[in-house]
Design a protein around this motif. Structure first.
Motif, PDB file in Angstrom:
ATOM      1  N   THR A 269       0.826  -1.200   0.000  1.00  0.00           N
ATOM      2  CA  THR A 269       0.000   0.000   0.000  1.00  0.00           C
ATOM      3  C   THR A 269       0.863   1.254   0.000  1.00  0.00           C
ATOM      4  O   THR A 269       0.552   2.247  -0.667  1.00  0.00           O
ATOM      5  CB  THR A 269      -0.932   0.016   1.223  1.00  0.00           C
TER       6      THR A 269
ATOM      7  N   PRO B 137      -0.585   3.679  -2.700  1.00  0.00           N
ATOM      8  CA  PRO B 137      -1.775   3.884  -1.867  1.00  0.00           C
ATOM      9  C   PRO B 137      -3.033   4.176  -2.667  1.00  0.00           C
ATOM     10  O   PRO B 137      -4.148   3.917  -2.215  1.00  0.00           O
ATOM     11  CB  PRO B 137      -1.386   5.084  -0.993  1.00  0.00           C
ATOM     12  N   GLU B 138      -2.863   4.715  -3.888  1.00  0.00           N
ATOM     13  CA  GLU B 138      -4.031   5.065  -4.704  1.00  0.00           C
ATOM     14  C   GLU B 138      -4.745   3.842  -5.251  1.00  0.00           C
ATOM     15  O   GLU B 138      -5.883   3.947  -5.730  1.00  0.00           O
ATOM     16  CB  GLU B 138      -3.604   5.967  -5.870  1.00  0.00           C
TER      17      GLU B 138
ATOM     18  N   PRO C 153      -7.789   3.332  -2.218  1.00  0.00           N
ATOM     19  CA  PRO C 153      -7.900   4.507  -1.339  1.00  0.00           C
ATOM     20  C   PRO C 153      -8.913   4.374  -0.221  1.00  0.00           C
ATOM     21  O   PRO C 153      -8.809   5.058   0.796  1.00  0.00           O
ATOM     22  CB  PRO C 153      -8.299   5.628  -2.312  1.00  0.00           C
TER      23      PRO C 153
ATOM     24  N   GLY D 168      -5.242   1.593   1.603  1.00  0.00           N
ATOM     25  CA  GLY D 168      -4.573   2.882   1.409  1.00  0.00           C
ATOM     26  C   GLY D 168      -5.254   4.047   2.101  1.00  0.00           C
ATOM     27  O   GLY D 168      -4.833   5.200   1.937  1.00  0.00           O
ATOM     28  N   TYR D 169      -6.287   3.763   2.901  1.00  0.00           N
ATOM     29  CA  TYR D 169      -7.086   4.838   3.504  1.00  0.00           C
ATOM     30  C   TYR D 169      -6.259   5.716   4.448  1.00  0.00           C
ATOM     31  O   TYR D 169      -6.346   6.944   4.391  1.00  0.00           O
ATOM     32  CB  TYR D 169      -8.266   4.219   4.268  1.00  0.00           C
TER      33      TYR D 169
ATOM     34  N   THR E   8      -3.794   7.959   2.505  1.00  0.00           N
ATOM     35  CA  THR E   8      -4.531   8.919   1.670  1.00  0.00           C
ATOM     36  C   THR E   8      -5.090  10.064   2.507  1.00  0.00           C
ATOM     37  O   THR E   8      -4.929  11.242   2.163  1.00  0.00           O
ATOM     38  CB  THR E   8      -5.675   8.209   0.918  1.00  0.00           C
ATOM     39  N   GLN E   9      -5.751   9.736   3.615  1.00  0.00           N
ATOM     40  CA  GLN E   9      -6.336  10.774   4.469  1.00  0.00           C
ATOM     41  C   GLN E   9      -5.262  11.623   5.140  1.00  0.00           C
ATOM     42  O   GLN E   9      -5.441  12.832   5.336  1.00  0.00           O
ATOM     43  CB  GLN E   9      -7.233  10.127   5.527  1.00  0.00           C
TER      44      GLN E   9
ATOM     45  N   LYS F 173      -2.315  12.382   3.836  1.00  0.00           N
ATOM     46  CA  LYS F 173      -1.821  13.307   2.815  1.00  0.00           C
ATOM     47  C   LYS F 173      -2.801  14.455   2.579  1.00  0.00           C
ATOM     48  O   LYS F 173      -2.397  15.601   2.371  1.00  0.00           O
ATOM     49  CB  LYS F 173      -1.557  12.556   1.511  1.00  0.00           C
TER      50      LYS F 173
ATOM     51  N   GLY G 123       3.641   9.603   3.846  1.00  0.00           N
ATOM     52  CA  GLY G 123       3.566   8.585   2.812  1.00  0.00           C
ATOM     53  C   GLY G 123       4.917   8.175   2.266  1.00  0.00           C
ATOM     54  O   GLY G 123       5.005   7.577   1.198  1.00  0.00           O
TER      55      GLY G 123
END
Length: 383
Positions: free
Chosen positions: A222, A226-227, A230, A234-235, A238-239, A241, A336
């Motif tokens: 991930t 990560p995308e 998401p 990858g949650y 993502t959050q 970032k 990340g």
């Protein structure tokens, strides 16, 4: 020449003189970061002292007093306790394997009556003290390259393997990297470093695919992309970032971070509190926190360099390396740049065990400063 250098040896043991030797700038920086942690606990709870802010402030106050108390403990007492503490921590890690408490798929805790704790946290201090004592009695040649390197490698490898088996990859990484840093500081030959590092790097892909637990492998994959998921694995990244980027230069304002206040940011009080800081105070606020951490690290290394005993130098340097790795790994994780491994931002994140470990370590750093003129016997007594 400083006033402390002019003080007669017998007078250095007087309590007022010891208190005067404490680096109060260092303590003030710790209070600044700990206070910011309390403020963020209040913010991410929606402007409430419960459930995190009050506990964070009380714990920090207790740990600060403990650190100041430990700074007055003679360095020879730390020296004498080094191997026994390591041995006790190692036995507790073995006890976790036999009768540990399993939570969320990991067996990391021991329960003794009403008390529940992670022995791996004790080992973070134990391995630093054991290595510091070993290198205090080792020659420069043995530290650089000899068959006796098997001793410090064993001191590091035993807890590393036990903690990794729990599994607790984040703490295992901290123990392993701290030990490696101390071996490097002690003067380990570059040829030995290269001989170990190159095969280790080559083996990483195979370990990721076949040696890790499934959820650990998912975290690494991930991190690389990560995308790709998401809303699943990858949650977290993502959050985090989104929170980092949305803060801009000056942030949205204290208590106005949408990612944390609206529950989008996971683990906002622990692993990802630095993302909440960035969202509310922007680049300026997060960079200021990093500068505070940098100042703490530089002062601690300076204290280590002034000690007259090799044990003091190595012990203070080892504690500082552990603290620096906490900051580096958490910051990289939040941005990340590293997989999510559950390493909190020290003193800023919520969590009493990590805070206690960090402040006990800083008690050793301060003891090294207060008793920097102490001379210790050279024998390490390992064999």
């Amino acid at each position: 020449m400083t006033a402390s250098a002019l003080t007669r040896p017998g007078e250095r043991d007087r309590l007022p003189v010891k208190i005067g030797q404490i680096d109060w700038r260092f303590a003030a920086l710790l209070c600044l970061v700990g206070g910011m942690g309390g403020a963020m606990m209040y913010s991410v709870a929606g402007g409430s002292w419960e459930p995190w802010a009050f506990n964070h402030v009380v714990r920090f106050g207790f740990c600060l007093l403990l650190m100041l108390g430990l700074s007055l403990v003679p360095l020879r007492w730390w020296f004498a306790a080094s191997y026994p503490l390591y041995a006790v921590a190692l036995l507790l890690l073995v006890a976790v394997e036999v009768a540990g408490d399993t939570r969320m798929g990991a067996t990391r805790w021991l329960e003794i009556g009403p008390i529940s704790f992670q022995p791996s946290e004790i080992m973070k201090i134990g391995v630093v003290l054991a290595l510091a004592r070993y290198y205090h009695g080792a020659s420069a040649k043995d530290a650089r390259f000899s068959w006796k390197l098997i001793y410090p490698v064993g001191i590091i490898a035993a807890p590393f393997l036990l903690v990794a088996h729990q599994p607790d990859l984040g703490t295992a990484m901290l123990i392993g990297l701290t030990g490696a840093a101390m071996m490097f500081i002690a003067g380990l030959d570059w040829k030995v470093i290269a001989a170990v590092a190159i095969p280790a790097l080559v083996a990483i892909p195979g370990y990721v695919m076949f040696g890790m637990h499934g959820y650990q492998r998912d975290r690494v994959l991930t991190f690389l992309s990560p995308e790709s998921d998401p809303s699943g694995t990858g949650y977290h990244i993502t959050q985090s970032k989104i929170a980092l980027g949305s803060g801009g230069l000056l942030g949205k304002g204290y208590g106005l971070g949408s990612q944390s206040q609206l529950e989008f940011l996971p683990e906002k009080q622990t692993d990802f509190v630095f993302a909440a800081v960035s969202e509310e105070f922007g680049f300026v606020g997060s960079f200021s926190i990093i500068l505070c951490y940098l100042a703490i690290i530089l002062i601690a290394f300076r204290i280590a360099s002034l000690s007259h005993s090799h044990f003091g130098r190595m012990g203070a340097a080892g504690v500082t390396c552990t603290f620096a790795l906490y900051v580096l790994i958490n910051a990289a994780m939040v941005m990340g740049l590293a997989p999510v491994v559950g390493v909190p931002m020290p003193l800023l994140s919520y969590g009493g065990t990590v805070m206690l470990t960090v402040m006990i370590g800083f008690g050793l750093v301060m003891a090294t400063r207060v008793h920097r003129y102490t001379e210790l016997p050279k024998g390490h007594g390992l064999i």
